[in-house]
Design a protein around this motif. Sequence first.
Motif, PDB file in Angstrom:
ATOM      1  N   GLU A  36       0.815  -1.214   0.000  1.00  0.00           N
ATOM      2  CA  GLU A  36       0.000   0.000   0.000  1.00  0.00           C
ATOM      3  C   GLU A  36       0.853   1.271   0.000  1.00  0.00           C
ATOM      4  N   LEU A  37       2.097   1.164   0.466  1.00  0.00           N
ATOM      5  CA  LEU A  37       2.970   2.339   0.496  1.00  0.00           C
ATOM      6  C   LEU A  37       3.253   2.879  -0.900  1.00  0.00           C
ATOM      7  N   PHE A  38       3.130   2.010  -1.888  1.00  0.00           N
ATOM      8  CA  PHE A  38       3.496   2.396  -3.253  1.00  0.00           C
ATOM      9  C   PHE A  38       2.292   2.464  -4.190  1.00  0.00           C
ATOM     10  N   ALA A  39       1.108   2.387  -3.621  1.00  0.00           N
ATOM     11  CA  ALA A  39      -0.114   2.487  -4.433  1.00  0.00           C
ATOM     12  C   ALA A  39      -0.431   3.959  -4.666  1.00  0.00           C
ATOM     13  N   ILE A  40       0.450   4.622  -5.358  1.00  0.00           N
ATOM     14  CA  ILE A  40       0.356   6.065  -5.588  1.00  0.00           C
ATOM     15  C   ILE A  40       0.302   6.318  -7.099  1.00  0.00           C
ATOM     16  N   LYS A  41      -0.715   6.998  -7.540  1.00  0.00           N
ATOM     17  CA  LYS A  41      -0.810   7.342  -8.955  1.00  0.00           C
ATOM     18  C   LYS A  41       0.320   8.302  -9.315  1.00  0.00           C
ATOM     19  N   HIS A  42       0.915   8.087 -10.480  1.00  0.00           N
ATOM     20  CA  HIS A  42       2.054   8.914 -10.833  1.00  0.00           C
ATOM     21  C   HIS A  42       2.214   8.997 -12.348  1.00  0.00           C
ATOM     22  N   ARG A  43       2.931  10.022 -12.757  1.00  0.00           N
ATOM     23  CA  ARG A  43       3.261  10.236 -14.173  1.00  0.00           C
ATOM     24  C   ARG A  43       4.532   9.484 -14.542  1.00  0.00           C
ATOM     25  N   ARG A  44       5.511   9.572 -13.633  1.00  0.00           N
ATOM     26  CA  ARG A  44       6.816   8.948 -13.854  1.00  0.00           C
ATOM     27  C   ARG A  44       7.357   8.451 -12.523  1.00  0.00           C
ATOM     28  N   TYR A  45       8.050   7.323 -12.564  1.00  0.00           N
ATOM     29  CA  TYR A  45       8.671   6.763 -11.366  1.00  0.00           C
ATOM     30  C   TYR A  45      10.160   7.062 -11.395  1.00  0.00           C
ATOM     31  N   ILE A  46      10.708   7.552 -10.274  1.00  0.00           N
ATOM     32  CA  ILE A  46      12.117   7.914 -10.187  1.00  0.00           C
ATOM     33  C   ILE A  46      12.745   7.199  -8.999  1.00  0.00           C
ATOM     34  N   GLU A  47      13.875   6.523  -9.243  1.00  0.00           N
ATOM     35  CA  GLU A  47      14.581   5.823  -8.159  1.00  0.00           C
ATOM     36  C   GLU A  47      16.085   6.047  -8.310  1.00  0.00           C
ATOM     37  N   PRO A  48      16.675   6.888  -7.457  1.00  0.00           N
ATOM     38  CA  PRO A  48      18.101   7.211  -7.587  1.00  0.00           C
ATOM     39  C   PRO A  48      19.039   6.222  -6.898  1.00  0.00           C
ATOM     40  N   PHE A  49      18.505   5.340  -6.028  1.00  0.00           N
ATOM     41  CA  PHE A  49      19.307   4.302  -5.370  1.00  0.00           C
ATOM     42  C   PHE A  49      18.770   2.955  -5.838  1.00  0.00           C
ATOM     43  N   LEU A  50      19.074   2.578  -7.050  1.00  0.00           N
ATOM     44  CA  LEU A  50      18.376   1.466  -7.694  1.00  0.00           C
ATOM     45  C   LEU A  50      18.627   0.128  -7.020  1.00  0.00           C
ATOM     46  N   GLY A  51      19.899  -0.233  -6.789  1.00  0.00           N
ATOM     47  CA  GLY A  51      20.181  -1.532  -6.183  1.00  0.00           C
ATOM     48  C   GLY A  51      19.557  -2.658  -6.984  1.00  0.00           C
ATOM     49  N   ALA A  52      18.778  -3.497  -6.325  1.00  0.00           N
ATOM     50  CA  ALA A  52      18.116  -4.609  -7.007  1.00  0.00           C
ATOM     51  C   ALA A  52      16.834  -4.198  -7.709  1.00  0.00           C
ATOM     52  N   GLY A  53      16.338  -2.999  -7.408  1.00  0.00           N
ATOM     53  CA  GLY A  53      15.136  -2.501  -8.093  1.00  0.00           C
ATOM     54  C   GLY A  53      13.848  -3.169  -7.668  1.00  0.00           C
TER      55      GLY A  53
END
Length: 291
Positions: A36-53
């Motif tokens: 539920e923490l990531f159930a956020i509507k968005h235009r683009r996803y950005i992750e600067p600490f990718l690691g395993a993704g």
Amino acid sequence: MSPAAGKDTKRLDSPAIVPFLKWPGGKRWLVASHPELFAIKHRRYIEPFLGAGSVFFHIKPECALLADINIDVITAFKGIKMHAEDVTLLLEEYHHKHCNDHYYKVRDDPIPESLAAQAARLIYLNRTCFNGIYRVNRQGRFNVPIGTRTNVVLDTDNFTAVSRMLQKAELRNSDFESIIDEAEEGDLVFLDPPYTVRHNKNGFIKYNETLFSWDDQDRLAKAATRAAERGAQIVVTNASHSTIVQLYGAGRFKFQTVSRFSPISATAKSRRQFEELVIISKRRRRPSGSK
């Protein structure tokens, strides 16, 4: 505007993809326990600490900007994005040759030139080294000893699907701040920095304090705050400690504590349940009368 705008981030028609790397501090457990923490509507996803993704593979965004300061991580993702079949074949070769001598030969030999070979090398070492740890010496050479795992090719591997997902993503080898500074209104930014806080209740180890100092933590919090003020949605994970809460403050962010089992320990006896902090930006209030 991206086709993903205004749509649910969970795509029911997409198969589950398991991250192909095992990374210390990875968030497989978080997306499994708290989707539920990531159930956020968005235009683009950005992750600067990718690691395993792990979060990227969970969300399956239609548009993404992925970055990491670790060039080996970005090379592995680029290798699969562009040469999934070649990486698969090379890993099968590694699988058949794997033994103590072969591991150390691959680890200590010069890094291969081709992108596919570099990607396969990192995945091989990651899957067969001790605890999936990534560590380099002062010369920048990977120096983790061999571990007990022997499976190089996994049943969960689906590099074709991973490659297909990565066609929608831009991959960069970069410091985090410049990536966060690109975030705009409608973007979802997930920040999972190395933890540099250690205390009795939490016990997180300072894996790379020389690479990610407290000044970096401060710089990260300020960049996240600027992005939130521009209208980006921010989700940060960090050590559950009062100094981290003070760093972000309650004006722009809210805080949630979650528990996890930490396997990074030399003995099973010393492995315990730890708390982590999730920091989420508050919705920006629009000026009165705006639409």
